[in-house]
Design an enzyme around this catalytic site. Structure first.
Site, mmCIF file in Angstrom:
data_model
loop_
_atom_site.group_PDB
_atom_site.id
_atom_site.type_symbol
_atom_site.label_atom_id
_atom_site.label_comp_id
_atom_site.label_asym_id
_atom_site.label_seq_id
_atom_site.Cartn_x
_atom_site.Cartn_y
_atom_site.Cartn_z
ATOM 1 N N CYS A 13 0.160 -38.995 62.390
ATOM 2 C CA CYS A 13 0.330 -37.620 62.938
ATOM 3 C C CYS A 13 1.487 -37.001 62.383
ATOM 4 O O CYS A 13 2.381 -37.478 61.706
ATOM 5 C CB CYS A 13 0.376 -37.744 64.640
ATOM 6 S SG CYS A 13 1.779 -38.439 65.234
ATOM 7 N N CYS A 16 4.874 -38.609 63.157
ATOM 8 C CA CYS A 16 5.201 -39.800 62.150
ATOM 9 C C CYS A 16 6.040 -39.044 61.151
ATOM 10 O O CYS A 16 7.127 -39.502 60.551
ATOM 11 C CB CYS A 16 3.985 -40.456 61.856
ATOM 12 S SG CYS A 16 3.138 -41.205 62.968
ATOM 13 N N ASP A 418 4.611 -4.796 37.618
ATOM 14 C CA ASP A 418 4.781 -4.641 36.169
ATOM 15 C C ASP A 418 3.641 -4.093 35.578
ATOM 16 O O ASP A 418 2.503 -4.354 35.978
ATOM 17 C CB ASP A 418 5.271 -5.806 35.600
ATOM 18 C CG ASP A 418 5.590 -5.614 34.089
ATOM 19 O OD1 ASP A 418 6.415 -4.704 33.641
ATOM 20 O OD2 ASP A 418 5.012 -6.249 33.160
ATOM 21 N N ASP A 618 4.433 -10.889 34.618
ATOM 22 C CA ASP A 618 4.126 -11.819 33.591
ATOM 23 C C ASP A 618 4.964 -12.194 32.754
ATOM 24 O O ASP A 618 4.695 -13.248 32.099
ATOM 25 C CB ASP A 618 2.651 -11.513 32.994
ATOM 26 C CG ASP A 618 3.013 -10.451 31.955
ATOM 27 O OD1 ASP A 618 3.792 -9.655 32.272
ATOM 28 O OD2 ASP A 618 1.939 -10.562 31.109
#
Length: 724
Positions: A13, A16, A418, A618
């Site tokens: 869970c 943990c 851009d 990019d």
């Protein structure tokens, strides 16, 4: 500084994961620690001069968990299947052994024989419930003891105390002659929780299947060409620079460049697009995509962990391991929730005993409090939604690099784009051809210009050549070719002297262009470059070349506007060109003639106005703006630097993917908020009911398990939602 990544076994869970993360973070010399419940992996950055890797891993073992061997950890899909199967068997046997206990107890059935003063029915209940609670539920008790050693508590503490309390009370009641025994309570609690964990394990496997499927996409072998001979080798033995042969129908083994032949390639596993992509000499091809038509040779450029597929797997895994800021709330609550609940359970038991003086009436509501309060659903609220959201994105060509990106995407109100490579194709193409002389066709103009431009290396000239080849136009032989720097080219065809270039070249050659000036001006006003074509001293046509807008750019801008998101274009082009592009697709605001280093400043200015900014780019020069923006969206066809700077990577450069990414972010974050809301409401409302004796322990256990399953189920709904 060093980084280690390892798999942890025994986590069931979010509590943990939180416990291990906190333990690792507290080790002197550890700089950061992240424990991912979904992938069962820990990633720790540490100072080697202050702590060893062995000490880091030993801390997890001291917590009561297991550090898995790397050969096991390297097969997450196999580990997931093993976990699901183990959880299924435990749930099956818990139900199979628990069912007789429930029937015997609830129906008050007596068997025909007795032993030591107790009916065999009671003995059978005691034996079967002990097997279920102590045997099949051993994981709960181990977890409780591990936490107790560290003076902490987690979900296992609540389950262990609840089931042991029911079992021990009933065993004591057998010898003390108590009329009411609760073997069925402990066995049903354990069975329901084990069943819930089986459902959770299966759901987690479904939510995290994107990574497993991506890892299975790659080719297993490659066909290497050496000294003219072909031989098949394992994919692990392929090195950069190897020449490979790929036949139709085969998976491309690694990333590389096509050196001989041509084909169409199915790149849907990368881009989500169903249309095949034509590939010719010099084009890039990517590992795990499928060669559809012709055989070709390629040179391997990226292998192993450097391939696009390996990077996608890494990005998805890291995204599912990172936490959104909203998860800090769930982590904090999970960390303090258990001790508070233990206090409430003790207060409940004491309060009921003071009021009634009956140990039984004090015991039952206290157990119900322990069970209903297990914080599993609360802890699962965020990671399951992130796992599903990032998995959906990966399948659609949207790589979400961290959980924080999902929350950031939810709040975006302006998108800055851009121009080159984002809104446009990033390379020039012929936009229009106009014949200006009677008897001359557009095809004649293109054939004459392309015949000369075939001798040129200029990008605009190559665009003209590509257009001619795409139309199947035969080109003529050229003599006396001359490149006139900054103006154009000249040459001689068998039947004419040709000049192709700008207005300055035409004037130098004494060619009149007056009748076409208005047409040329109109083309340039539309951000196109006008190239004049003359034959034997007379203008015969004008070819307009432009960095063409992507076909879906206008639709993307319209959809952003429909979503209430403003759009801004930023470019280094001149203002007239920028305005023309913006007007064509409906951009709200334009920043033109912007130097690369100033793009980030424009983003800052928008943020200073209170806007939540997503930047889409990019190129290398976009990296600072991508990092500065609240959400950086990198086009996957761009540079590696831009991709690393972005929070989200669009594998294919379609502007429509921006809409999908933002919709996915909003949907995932909305799901997280729903999960957290219902988990909080559930615990807040249910604990008082249990404390006041209005909730039977068995019902509480079932409700707790089902609440966790409902959270995972709500997260899985993301997979069924439409994004486009």
């Amino acid at each position: 500084m060093a980084t280690t990544t390892f798999a942890i076994g025994g986590m069931h869970c979010a509590a943990c994961a939180v416990r291990n993360e906190r333990t690792l973070s507290k080790i002197p010399g550890v700089l950061s620690a992240n424990v991912n419940l979904g992938t069962r992996r820990a990633r720790v950055e540490f100072d080697q001069s202050a702590v060893t890797e062995a000490a880091v891993r030993d801390a997890v073992v001291q917590n009561g968990y297991e550090v898995l061997a790397e050969e096991d950890a390297s097969h997450p899909s196999q580990l997931a299947r093993q976990e699901v199967e183990a959880a299924r068997l435990k749930a099956f046997w818990a139900i199979a052994l628990g069912a007789p206990v429930v029937v015997l107890a609830m129906a008050d059935i007596s068997l025909p024989w007795s032993y030591l003063g107790r009916n065999a029915s009671i003995w059978l209940q005691a034996i079967l419930s002990s097997v279920v609670v102590l045997g099949l539920g051993l994981q709960f008790h181990r977890g409780m003891l591990a936490q107790a050693r560290n003076l902490t508590a987690n979900m296992d503490t609540l389950i262990s105390l609840g089931t042991l309390a029911a079992l021990i009370y009933s065993l004591w009641g057998m010898w003390a002659g108590q009329p009411h025994l609760y073997f069925e309570t402990g066995v049903v609690i354990a069975a329901l929780i084990l069943l819930g964990r089986y459902f959770e394990a299966r759901s987690r496997g479904q939510a995290g299947e994107a990574i497993a499927k991506l890892m299975e996409l790659g080719a297993k072998t490659a066909r290497v060409i050496e000294s003219g001979a072909e031989r098949d080798v394992p994919i692990e033995h392929v090195a950069a620079g190897d020449v490979l042969l790929v036949r139709p129908g085969e998976k491309i083994p690694v990333d590389g460049t096509l050196t001989q032949g041509a084909s169409a390639v199915d790149e849907s596993m990368l881009t989500g697009e169903s249309m095949p992509v034509a590939k010719t000499t010099g084009d890039e091809v990517f590992g795990a995509t499928i060669n559809l038509t012709g055989a070709f040779q390629m040179t391997a450029t990226k292998v192993g962990q450097d391939t696009v597929l390996a990077q996608i797997v890494r990005l998805v895994s890291e995204a599912q391991g990172n936490k959104a800021p909203i998860q800090k709330l769930a982590d904090t609550v999970s960390g303090i929730f258990v001790p508070v609940v233990l206090g409430i359970a003790i207060a409940t038991a004491v309060g009921w005993y003071l009021v009634t003086g009956d140990a039984y009436q004090s015991f039952v509501p206290a157990v119900a409090v322990l069970l209903i309060a297990c914080p599993c659903s609360l802890g699962l609220a965020t990671p399951t939604a992130i796992m599903v959201g990032t998995g959906v994105g990966a399948r659609r060509g949207i790589l979400i690099k961290n959980g924080e990106a999902l929350e950031r995407g939810y709040k975006i109100d302006v998108v800055v784009l851009d121009k080159t490579g984002t809104l446009t194709e990033g390379r020039p193409a012929v936009a229009d051809i106009t014949a200006t002389k009677a008897g001359v066709t557009k095809e004649d103009v293109l054939r004459i210009a392309a015949s000369l431009e075939r001798m040129s290396e200029h990008p605009l000239g190559q665009a003209i050549v590509r257009a001619a080849r795409e139309q199947g136009i035969s080109l003529a032989e050229v003599a006396d070719f001359t490149n006139v720097a900054g103006k154009g080219i000249t040459g001689r065809l068998p039947d004419a002297v040709i000049a192709v270039g700008n207005l300055r070249l035409m004037r130098d050659q004494g060619i009149s262009v007056e009748r076409s000036l208005s047409h040329i001006d109109m083309r340039e006003a539309r951000a196109e470059t006008a190239i004049a074509v003359a034959s034997n001293g007379e203008l015969i046509g004008v070819i307009a070349v432009a960095d063409a807008l992507k076909s879906d750019a206008k639709a993307a801008i319209q959809q952003l506007r429909a979503e209430g998101i403003a759009t801004v274009m930023i470019t280094g082009d001149n203002k007239r060109t920028a305005k023309s592009i913006a007007d064509q697709i409906g951009i709200d605001e334009v920043f033109a003639e912007v130097l690369p280093q100033d793009k980030a400043q424009h983003v800052k200015d928008l943020q200073a106005r209170g806007r939540r900014v997503a930047f889409v780019g990019d190129g290398i020069n976009d990296a600072p703006a991508l990092a500065q923006a609240d959400l950086g969206i990198a086009i996957g066809t761009g540079t590696d630097i831009a991709i690393e700077a972005g929070n989200i990577v669009l594998v294919k450069g379609s502007p429509l993917k921006i809409i999908e990414a933002l919709k996915l972010s909003r949907l995932t974050f909305k799901t997280i908020r729903q999960n957290l809301f219902w988990a909080f409401v559930y615990n807040v409302a249910a604990i008082p009911l249990a404390a006041f004796g209005l909730l039977n322990p068995m019902i509480a256990a079932g409700a707790m398990a089902l609440s966790s399953v409902s959270v995972v189920g709500n997260s899985l709904r993301i997979r069924r939602q439409k994004l486009s």
